[in-house]
Motif scaffolding. Sequence first.
Motif, PDB file in Angstrom:
ATOM      1  N   LEU A  73       0.823  -1.207   0.000  1.00  0.00           N
ATOM      2  CA  LEU A  73       0.000   0.000   0.000  1.00  0.00           C
ATOM      3  C   LEU A  73       0.860   1.261   0.000  1.00  0.00           C
ATOM      4  O   LEU A  73       0.387   2.344  -0.269  1.00  0.00           O
ATOM      5  CB  LEU A  73      -0.923   0.030   1.224  1.00  0.00           C
ATOM      6  CG  LEU A  73      -2.121  -0.889   1.182  1.00  0.00           C
ATOM      7  CD1 LEU A  73      -2.871  -0.849   2.505  1.00  0.00           C
ATOM      8  CD2 LEU A  73      -3.063  -0.515   0.056  1.00  0.00           C
ATOM      9  N   ILE A  74       2.134   1.121   0.312  1.00  0.00           N
ATOM     10  CA  ILE A  74       3.103   2.208   0.444  1.00  0.00           C
ATOM     11  C   ILE A  74       2.783   3.021   1.690  1.00  0.00           C
ATOM     12  O   ILE A  74       3.579   3.122   2.594  1.00  0.00           O
ATOM     13  CB  ILE A  74       3.187   3.102  -0.812  1.00  0.00           C
ATOM     14  CG1 ILE A  74       3.509   2.260  -2.047  1.00  0.00           C
ATOM     15  CG2 ILE A  74       4.240   4.193  -0.605  1.00  0.00           C
ATOM     16  CD1 ILE A  74       3.410   3.013  -3.363  1.00  0.00           C
ATOM     17  N   ALA A  75       1.604   3.594   1.755  1.00  0.00           N
ATOM     18  CA  ALA A  75       1.132   4.312   2.941  1.00  0.00           C
ATOM     19  C   ALA A  75      -0.384   4.377   2.824  1.00  0.00           C
ATOM     20  O   ALA A  75      -0.936   4.400   1.733  1.00  0.00           O
ATOM     21  CB  ALA A  75       1.719   5.711   3.007  1.00  0.00           C
ATOM     22  N   GLY A  76      -1.067   4.366   3.925  1.00  0.00           N
ATOM     23  CA  GLY A  76      -2.511   4.480   3.882  1.00  0.00           C
ATOM     24  C   GLY A  76      -3.215   3.237   4.356  1.00  0.00           C
ATOM     25  O   GLY A  76      -2.633   2.383   5.022  1.00  0.00           O
ATOM     26  N   VAL A  77      -4.489   3.150   3.956  1.00  0.00           N
ATOM     27  CA  VAL A  77      -5.333   2.061   4.416  1.00  0.00           C
ATOM     28  C   VAL A  77      -6.305   1.658   3.307  1.00  0.00           C
ATOM     29  O   VAL A  77      -6.689   2.476   2.464  1.00  0.00           O
ATOM     30  CB  VAL A  77      -6.095   2.461   5.707  1.00  0.00           C
ATOM     31  CG1 VAL A  77      -7.117   3.557   5.431  1.00  0.00           C
ATOM     32  CG2 VAL A  77      -6.753   1.276   6.361  1.00  0.00           C
ATOM     33  N   LYS A  78      -6.670   0.394   3.343  1.00  0.00           N
ATOM     34  CA  LYS A  78      -7.656  -0.167   2.425  1.00  0.00           C
ATOM     35  C   LYS A  78      -8.613  -0.972   3.278  1.00  0.00           C
ATOM     36  O   LYS A  78      -8.187  -1.820   4.069  1.00  0.00           O
ATOM     37  CB  LYS A  78      -6.935  -1.055   1.406  1.00  0.00           C
ATOM     38  CG  LYS A  78      -7.802  -1.691   0.369  1.00  0.00           C
ATOM     39  CD  LYS A  78      -6.928  -2.487  -0.601  1.00  0.00           C
ATOM     40  CE  LYS A  78      -7.749  -3.197  -1.633  1.00  0.00           C
ATOM     41  NZ  LYS A  78      -6.908  -3.975  -2.559  1.00  0.00           N
ATOM     42  N   MET A  79      -9.924  -0.703   3.155  1.00  0.00           N
ATOM     43  CA  MET A  79     -10.944  -1.404   3.947  1.00  0.00           C
ATOM     44  C   MET A  79     -11.979  -1.961   2.982  1.00  0.00           C
ATOM     45  O   MET A  79     -12.513  -1.220   2.152  1.00  0.00           O
ATOM     46  CB  MET A  79     -11.602  -0.428   4.929  1.00  0.00           C
ATOM     47  CG  MET A  79     -10.608   0.218   5.880  1.00  0.00           C
ATOM     48  SD  MET A  79     -11.333   1.514   6.904  1.00  0.00           S
ATOM     49  CE  MET A  79     -11.524   2.842   5.725  1.00  0.00           C
ATOM     50  N   TYR A  80     -12.268  -3.257   3.106  1.00  0.00           N
ATOM     51  CA  TYR A  80     -13.218  -3.853   2.175  1.00  0.00           C
ATOM     52  C   TYR A  80     -13.995  -4.997   2.825  1.00  0.00           C
ATOM     53  O   TYR A  80     -13.526  -5.664   3.729  1.00  0.00           O
ATOM     54  CB  TYR A  80     -12.523  -4.333   0.900  1.00  0.00           C
ATOM     55  CG  TYR A  80     -11.363  -5.264   1.141  1.00  0.00           C
ATOM     56  CD1 TYR A  80     -11.553  -6.641   1.188  1.00  0.00           C
ATOM     57  CD2 TYR A  80     -10.075  -4.778   1.333  1.00  0.00           C
ATOM     58  CE1 TYR A  80     -10.497  -7.501   1.415  1.00  0.00           C
ATOM     59  CE2 TYR A  80      -9.010  -5.632   1.560  1.00  0.00           C
ATOM     60  CZ  TYR A  80      -9.232  -6.992   1.599  1.00  0.00           C
ATOM     61  OH  TYR A  80      -8.179  -7.851   1.836  1.00  0.00           O
ATOM     62  N   SER A  81     -15.211  -5.160   2.307  1.00  0.00           N
ATOM     63  CA  SER A  81     -16.068  -6.283   2.676  1.00  0.00           C
ATOM     64  C   SER A  81     -16.395  -7.009   1.382  1.00  0.00           C
ATOM     65  O   SER A  81     -15.796  -6.717   0.344  1.00  0.00           O
ATOM     66  CB  SER A  81     -17.345  -5.776   3.354  1.00  0.00           C
ATOM     67  OG  SER A  81     -18.182  -5.144   2.403  1.00  0.00           O
ATOM     68  N   ASN A  82     -17.384  -7.877   1.421  1.00  0.00           N
ATOM     69  CA  ASN A  82     -17.810  -8.554   0.188  1.00  0.00           C
ATOM     70  C   ASN A  82     -18.516  -7.609  -0.763  1.00  0.00           C
ATOM     71  O   ASN A  82     -18.607  -7.878  -1.953  1.00  0.00           O
ATOM     72  CB  ASN A  82     -18.731  -9.727   0.514  1.00  0.00           C
ATOM     73  CG  ASN A  82     -17.987 -10.875   1.132  1.00  0.00           C
ATOM     74  OD1 ASN A  82     -16.774 -10.974   1.040  1.00  0.00           O
ATOM     75  ND2 ASN A  82     -18.706 -11.757   1.789  1.00  0.00           N
ATOM     76  N   THR A  83     -19.045  -6.503  -0.228  1.00  0.00           N
ATOM     77  CA  THR A  83     -19.849  -5.610  -1.061  1.00  0.00           C
ATOM     78  C   THR A  83     -19.354  -4.171  -1.126  1.00  0.00           C
ATOM     79  O   THR A  83     -19.763  -3.435  -2.004  1.00  0.00           O
ATOM     80  CB  THR A  83     -21.307  -5.594  -0.567  1.00  0.00           C
ATOM     81  OG1 THR A  83     -21.317  -5.208   0.806  1.00  0.00           O
ATOM     82  CG2 THR A  83     -21.966  -6.953  -0.737  1.00  0.00           C
ATOM     83  N   LEU A  84     -18.497  -3.751  -0.197  1.00  0.00           N
ATOM     84  CA  LEU A  84     -18.023  -2.369  -0.149  1.00  0.00           C
ATOM     85  C   LEU A  84     -16.512  -2.314  -0.053  1.00  0.00           C
ATOM     86  O   LEU A  84     -15.887  -3.224   0.487  1.00  0.00           O
ATOM     87  CB  LEU A  84     -18.600  -1.644   1.073  1.00  0.00           C
ATOM     88  CG  LEU A  84     -20.077  -1.337   1.083  1.00  0.00           C
ATOM     89  CD1 LEU A  84     -20.486  -0.752   2.434  1.00  0.00           C
ATOM     90  CD2 LEU A  84     -20.453  -0.374  -0.026  1.00  0.00           C
ATOM     91  N   GLY A  85     -15.957  -1.219  -0.544  1.00  0.00           N
ATOM     92  CA  GLY A  85     -14.518  -1.031  -0.410  1.00  0.00           C
ATOM     93  C   GLY A  85     -14.162   0.434  -0.322  1.00  0.00           C
ATOM     94  O   GLY A  85     -14.787   1.284  -0.968  1.00  0.00           O
ATOM     95  N   PHE A  86     -13.184   0.729   0.504  1.00  0.00           N
ATOM     96  CA  PHE A  86     -12.665   2.083   0.666  1.00  0.00           C
ATOM     97  C   PHE A  86     -11.149   1.984   0.680  1.00  0.00           C
ATOM     98  O   PHE A  86     -10.586   1.109   1.329  1.00  0.00           O
ATOM     99  CB  PHE A  86     -13.133   2.700   2.001  1.00  0.00           C
ATOM    100  CG  PHE A  86     -14.618   2.726   2.176  1.00  0.00           C
ATOM    101  CD1 PHE A  86     -15.379   3.754   1.638  1.00  0.00           C
ATOM    102  CD2 PHE A  86     -15.261   1.720   2.886  1.00  0.00           C
ATOM    103  CE1 PHE A  86     -16.752   3.776   1.806  1.00  0.00           C
ATOM    104  CE2 PHE A  86     -16.624   1.730   3.059  1.00  0.00           C
ATOM    105  CZ  PHE A  86     -17.381   2.768   2.517  1.00  0.00           C
ATOM    106  N   GLU A  87     -10.500   2.894  -0.054  1.00  0.00           N
ATOM    107  CA  GLU A  87      -9.043   2.903  -0.033  1.00  0.00           C
ATOM    108  C   GLU A  87      -8.559   4.346  -0.045  1.00  0.00           C
ATOM    109  O   GLU A  87      -9.025   5.166  -0.832  1.00  0.00           O
ATOM    110  CB  GLU A  87      -8.445   2.151  -1.230  1.00  0.00           C
ATOM    111  CG  GLU A  87      -6.935   2.096  -1.181  1.00  0.00           C
ATOM    112  CD  GLU A  87      -6.307   1.171  -2.216  1.00  0.00           C
ATOM    113  OE1 GLU A  87      -5.070   1.233  -2.359  1.00  0.00           O
ATOM    114  OE2 GLU A  87      -7.026   0.397  -2.857  1.00  0.00           O
ATOM    115  N   HIS A  88      -7.630   4.617   0.837  1.00  0.00           N
ATOM    116  CA  HIS A  88      -6.961   5.909   0.872  1.00  0.00           C
ATOM    117  C   HIS A  88      -5.481   5.603   1.077  1.00  0.00           C
ATOM    118  O   HIS A  88      -5.040   5.340   2.192  1.00  0.00           O
ATOM    119  CB  HIS A  88      -7.497   6.785   2.009  1.00  0.00           C
ATOM    120  CG  HIS A  88      -6.892   8.148   2.027  1.00  0.00           C
ATOM    121  ND1 HIS A  88      -7.197   9.098   1.076  1.00  0.00           N
ATOM    122  CD2 HIS A  88      -5.981   8.707   2.850  1.00  0.00           C
ATOM    123  CE1 HIS A  88      -6.512  10.187   1.325  1.00  0.00           C
ATOM    124  NE2 HIS A  88      -5.758   9.975   2.400  1.00  0.00           N
TER     125      HIS A  88
END
Length: 181
Positions: free
Chosen positions: A150-165
């Motif tokens: 990811l280099i830096a940051g966060v990734k959040m995901y489920s089976n139906t949603l995803g968020f990445e910064h």
Amino acid sequence: MKRDVEILTRRYAQAYVHLFRERLSFDAVQKLPAIAALLEQHRSLLIFAGLHDTKEKTLVQIVELFTLGGFDESLSYPLINLLASHNRLKILPWVAKKIYDEYLEAKGIMHFTIESAVPLHDDEREAFVAFLRKKTGKQILYSLVVNPTLIAGVKMYSNTLGFEHSIRQRLYELACKPLST
């Protein structure tokens, strides 16, 4: 997974959760992804269940696997027997995963995987969980994963949603953005 198999597994899972939701325990349901993974690793067990001469013995072994995972036999046997009678036992691992998803949905819970470039501090983790809770309106279960790509940051995901910064995501966005003239 093929679309028709995905629809089929979801229908089996929805029907199962509808029938047994009140009898299922949260602790047992949380073990379903591990049981599903074990079944995927030992697909031969599901194949042997389709053979007439070993069918009953193999079905008992599959029920025992679920029982060891925290399921009462009266909860696992109907599903296993139904899939076996329809010659669909090979989709049992996927149905088990979908039961997990459907149960969480019915209880107003979502499971997210939170990936970060470095281990998160408690306050950071709580901030991300609060963000997910606010975005979904649901109770949040999560798994933490350290992912240096990811280099830096966060990734959040489920089976139906995803968020990445993350820097990786920002670089991807910049690379895909058309040049202005």
